[in-house]
Write a protein that holds these residues in place. Sequence first.
Motif, mmCIF file in Angstrom:
data_model
loop_
_atom_site.group_PDB
_atom_site.id
_atom_site.type_symbol
_atom_site.label_atom_id
_atom_site.label_comp_id
_atom_site.label_asym_id
_atom_site.label_seq_id
_atom_site.Cartn_x
_atom_site.Cartn_y
_atom_site.Cartn_z
ATOM 1 N N LYS A 136 12.849 138.605 32.758
ATOM 2 C CA LYS A 136 14.211 138.692 32.219
ATOM 3 C C LYS A 136 14.252 139.260 30.809
ATOM 4 O O LYS A 136 15.218 139.887 30.408
ATOM 5 C CB LYS A 136 14.904 137.336 32.286
ATOM 6 C CG LYS A 136 14.263 136.256 31.501
ATOM 7 C CD LYS A 136 15.049 134.956 31.579
ATOM 8 C CE LYS A 136 14.310 133.916 30.774
ATOM 9 N NZ LYS A 136 14.853 132.618 30.725
ATOM 10 N N GLU A 184 16.330 142.383 29.588
ATOM 11 C CA GLU A 184 17.263 142.257 28.467
ATOM 12 C C GLU A 184 17.100 143.428 27.507
ATOM 13 O O GLU A 184 18.071 144.076 27.111
ATOM 14 C CB GLU A 184 16.993 140.914 27.773
ATOM 15 C CG GLU A 184 17.767 140.691 26.497
ATOM 16 C CD GLU A 184 17.381 139.380 25.810
ATOM 17 O OE1 GLU A 184 16.944 138.441 26.512
ATOM 18 O OE2 GLU A 184 17.533 139.302 24.587
ATOM 19 N N SER A 225 29.578 135.346 31.511
ATOM 20 C CA SER A 225 29.135 135.896 30.225
ATOM 21 C C SER A 225 29.615 137.335 30.048
ATOM 22 O O SER A 225 29.971 137.743 28.945
ATOM 23 C CB SER A 225 27.623 135.813 30.112
ATOM 24 O OG SER A 225 27.004 136.407 31.221
ATOM 25 N N GLU A 283 18.561 130.988 24.653
ATOM 26 C CA GLU A 283 18.248 130.294 25.901
ATOM 27 C C GLU A 283 19.395 130.428 26.890
ATOM 28 O O GLU A 283 20.567 130.365 26.523
ATOM 29 C CB GLU A 283 17.976 128.810 25.635
ATOM 30 C CG GLU A 283 16.749 128.545 24.800
ATOM 31 C CD GLU A 283 15.446 128.826 25.544
ATOM 32 O OE1 GLU A 283 15.491 129.007 26.775
ATOM 33 O OE2 GLU A 283 14.399 128.870 24.880
ATOM 34 N N GLN A 284 19.009 130.579 28.137
ATOM 35 C CA GLN A 284 20.006 130.694 29.194
ATOM 36 C C GLN A 284 20.643 129.323 29.480
ATOM 37 O O GLN A 284 21.829 129.204 29.702
ATOM 38 C CB GLN A 284 19.299 131.215 30.460
ATOM 39 C CG GLN A 284 20.206 131.826 31.481
ATOM 40 C CD GLN A 284 20.757 133.155 31.038
ATOM 41 O OE1 GLN A 284 21.896 133.242 30.607
ATOM 42 N NE2 GLN A 284 19.978 134.205 31.153
ATOM 43 N N LYS A 285 19.788 128.289 29.440
ATOM 44 C CA LYS A 285 20.278 126.934 29.710
ATOM 45 C C LYS A 285 21.010 126.391 28.492
ATOM 46 O O LYS A 285 20.874 126.916 27.397
ATOM 47 C CB LYS A 285 19.098 126.018 30.039
ATOM 48 C CG LYS A 285 18.430 126.364 31.332
ATOM 49 C CD LYS A 285 17.194 125.514 31.521
ATOM 50 C CE LYS A 285 16.436 125.954 32.756
ATOM 51 N NZ LYS A 285 15.096 125.363 32.788
ATOM 52 N N THR A 319 22.643 135.833 27.777
ATOM 53 C CA THR A 319 22.570 134.766 26.781
ATOM 54 C C THR A 319 23.546 135.130 25.663
ATOM 55 O O THR A 319 24.026 136.255 25.581
ATOM 56 C CB THR A 319 21.159 134.662 26.187
ATOM 57 O OG1 THR A 319 20.855 135.904 25.564
ATOM 58 C CG2 THR A 319 20.146 134.344 27.246
#
Lengths: 125, 494, 389
Positions: free
Chosen positions: C183, C187, C246, B196-198, C213
């Motif tokens: 997305k 990815e 990131s 998850e990004q969040k 992520t």
Amino acid sequence: MSRILIINDNPIAMKTIEVVLEKEYQDIDNAKDGKMAWALLKQKEYDLIITEMMLPYITGLELIFKIKKDATFKAYYTPVLIVSDIHEEDAVTEGFNAGANDYLKKPFDPGDLLSRVKKLLTANL
Amino acid sequence: MSPENFFHPVLKIYENTIFIYCLVIFAVQILLMILARLEIRRNVFVNKFWDIKEIEKSAVIPGISVIAPAYNESSTIIDNVRSLLTLYYPKFELIIVNDGSTDDTLQKLIDAYSLIEVDYSYEPAVLSQPIRGFYKSTNKAYKHLLVIDKVNGKCKADAINAGLNAAVFPYFLNTDVDCILHRNTLLYLIRPFLTEQKRVLAVGAAIRMVNSSHVDGGLITGLKPPRNIWARFQEMEYIRAFVMAKVGWSRLNAVPNISGALGLFDKEVVLNVGGYDPGSLGEDMDITIRMVKYACRHKFDYIIKQLPQTLCWTEGPETLRVLKRQRVRWARGLWQLFWRNLHLLFNPRYRATGLIMYPYTFFFELFAPILESIGIIYYIVQISSGTLPWTNATILLIFIYCFSVFISTISVLYDQLVFHQEKYKKLSEVIGIALMVFIEPLLYHPFVLYCSLTGYLSQCTKLKPVWGNMQRKGFKSDSEPPVTDPESSYDFQA
Amino acid sequence: MRSYSFYFDFLHRWLLLFQSLPLVIRLAIIVISASLLGGLIVYLIICTHHIKRNHYKRLKQQILPAIENMVLIKVIAHPHLDEMPAEALTLRIQDFVNLGFVSKKYKRKIFVACLRTLKRNLKGKEGRLIRKLYLDLDFDKYAFKELSASHSYKPLLALNELVFFEAPDPEGLIGRLLYSKNKYLKEKALEYIFKVYKGNVFEYFSQVTAPFTKWEHLHYFDIITNRKDGTLPEFSRWITPPYNESLILLCLDFTTYYRQHSAAPAIIELLQQSAISTELKCKLISALGQLYESEALPVLLDLYADEKNILVKGAILKALSNISGNETLSFLKQSFKKEASPFLKKHAARSILEIEGPEPVMDTLLEEATDAEDINALKHAMSPLIKYY
């Protein structure tokens, strides 16, 4: 004639290792968990143990410690090769510290596996 | 003005309110049903898209602290610790908190895992009862095991806090020693944190009954539905609560509660909200709500997720007495928690939790037992005065009955659709559980209703809390000690 | 004719009765009949689903061993394996087609899943040969077809399969997905590029705008560290603020993995900026430690003095264990005595231990220590039984 014990709870991984080794070795036993492996080790003598790190009941690491605990135990001098999914540095060091002779990360190159097995078997003779 | 004329409009209003109330409940249930279906479908996809096998292969994987408190678990502790030690995960530590057991739990651990007392320095970040000692194993194979012996804190929150202080990894799993976990539990639960990004605050998974299943050395070898009727009802109830309700709420990111039996948490946030609250009667729901509040106040996007997979099996109470004690405590916890957090009600600041989940649970779950009992009294009064419109009343009863049966049956179906989990092998076993829904509203539901009312009443009159711990000895002395004693463990809220 | 009107009358009478009922009851009756019907359907679905699943399972049990045996034996015992590269080898496709699992869609899925598990266990020539088998059986064609499906999950899973088997992409379909709005497609497309593209794939780092992520982080790290070809760039290029956090974190992992000491100035510069997150700060500090960067010592000491966050302070103490020297040692000893927090004491003690070894210094420290907390922290640091600290 070398006798080899393969311990792995993943049937496909087990089969792959078996097929690779069957090119040169015929006497292969297998165990799908730590408990079964320990029972086999108490019964028979092996020239090489190929184990996975994560196993049900008794982990690969614990199994190696169990083997290396008592010098009178028949498998005490048997070389141990770990073939495992775990790539984590700490876990690899732990494996060697426990007394494993070699560590092979999956996915492996069958040629590599064979040469390592050969090396361990000849060193043991 | 005769009393009858005065009461008539009041009763009319009551009848209409109840009807609308029912309609809202049904509408939300149908909404949850749809959301849960979507979430299960997504979960099937997630399982194929991000294969858990790739996590264990990673060289830079985050570590997890598994914290499992134990209180008087002497009979099962060795096997259960062994099964926790063999969890599939490359980097985790196992912290067993012996919460001042009065039996030989600690001694058994010391003997089985050759433990010795060590000096352990830790930052007391959250409050807990004093610690009597830290134990580590001299056997290097158990290097990831830490046993904490502490003074009994009379609740699970206190024990978890002690474990939290000693934990070293950024994530921790809150579980119970008497729970049997799926071997891949950690891999499944850590996945949302990675994909998850969040920021993910917590992830939970479904829990089931282990009664009547074959268990060998802390691993389930044959999954069987419980034979005891009360455990069967609970199995049905858990399927509905986890696979349908919580998974549905999860789709809205408004999970009401990550169960105390199994949940992976972000340690930093839990420490920032002050850890678990020993004063709360439902500490698992309490921590979930406080984490949500924290995230909303600090204005960051968060996710709390409920997985539809069953990853944890626990022994459910098989006697009405024990079950009643558990449910009364849950009811008290719920009552306490909701009055404590009234400011969440319809508060847009707390997003879906404040606007949808909290109001719904408040009005339609907390108050349901009260309204239901008023309804029953109303029916009885009408019958005795002979004014009951029999046809309509019967149709309304059948209406409620049919709908609840339908929703429960759907949840059994959903459970079958979940990807990759241990399931009952035979169709007869599945149908057997599904058939329980027909008698559940007649037999089990009234009992739970009674327990809830008792719980609310005792909480309102502020009786001394009924902690599981205190009652255990009494339970043990007058009945034969079962192989796995459900009361020797902590309760958690489903 | 008469009978129809009879039924009609019958229905009509019921309908009138129904309409005369109060609204509440009418609604209730509708819900009752709907849920009864629905319930019946649900039971049917449960049964058919169970039967279907069991059938699928049995089928799998029947055909999986056959596929596994066939593939393993044909691949591992290939007679010309040692003579030429895997791509040039030929497999008798007809043998596999004759197994009869290629034509039907669900059987094909089982076949592909089996190839995946096998490839997960094997690398080297055998691994490449399995890939070749996948391509020779034209499984990639089916996957490419699914890539344009309208279903929300199907294209993702098809792409996942193609990326896993590193299917060649002559039309650049996958490369184009890099600019997709989805997305997940993005990815996977990036993963494909890192896996398959030859030459300098690192240029794509500069194009990455959305944050990664953690999963992508783990994955890209594994893929890139397993790449054998190409020259490595200076990862310090991306360790500056315009790039997202990131990406910086990923590049820090690469700098320490490849021991790029030239990255130190960039790391130090970033560290001195105030607006960075705790996580990044800790990672930067530990990267300096892992690079054994002795020039960073004054920076770290300054940072330590100003820092309030205990995690960052702990990271500094931990990193110092790799930067030996008298100054470090005296600083560590000083902070050991000065700090009130057991967490920091523990880390200071641990770092002293790692620099000096257990005996001399620790013993003197232990003798000097009077505070119970100090003794505890020292003993904790020295205990050989504690694995994670």
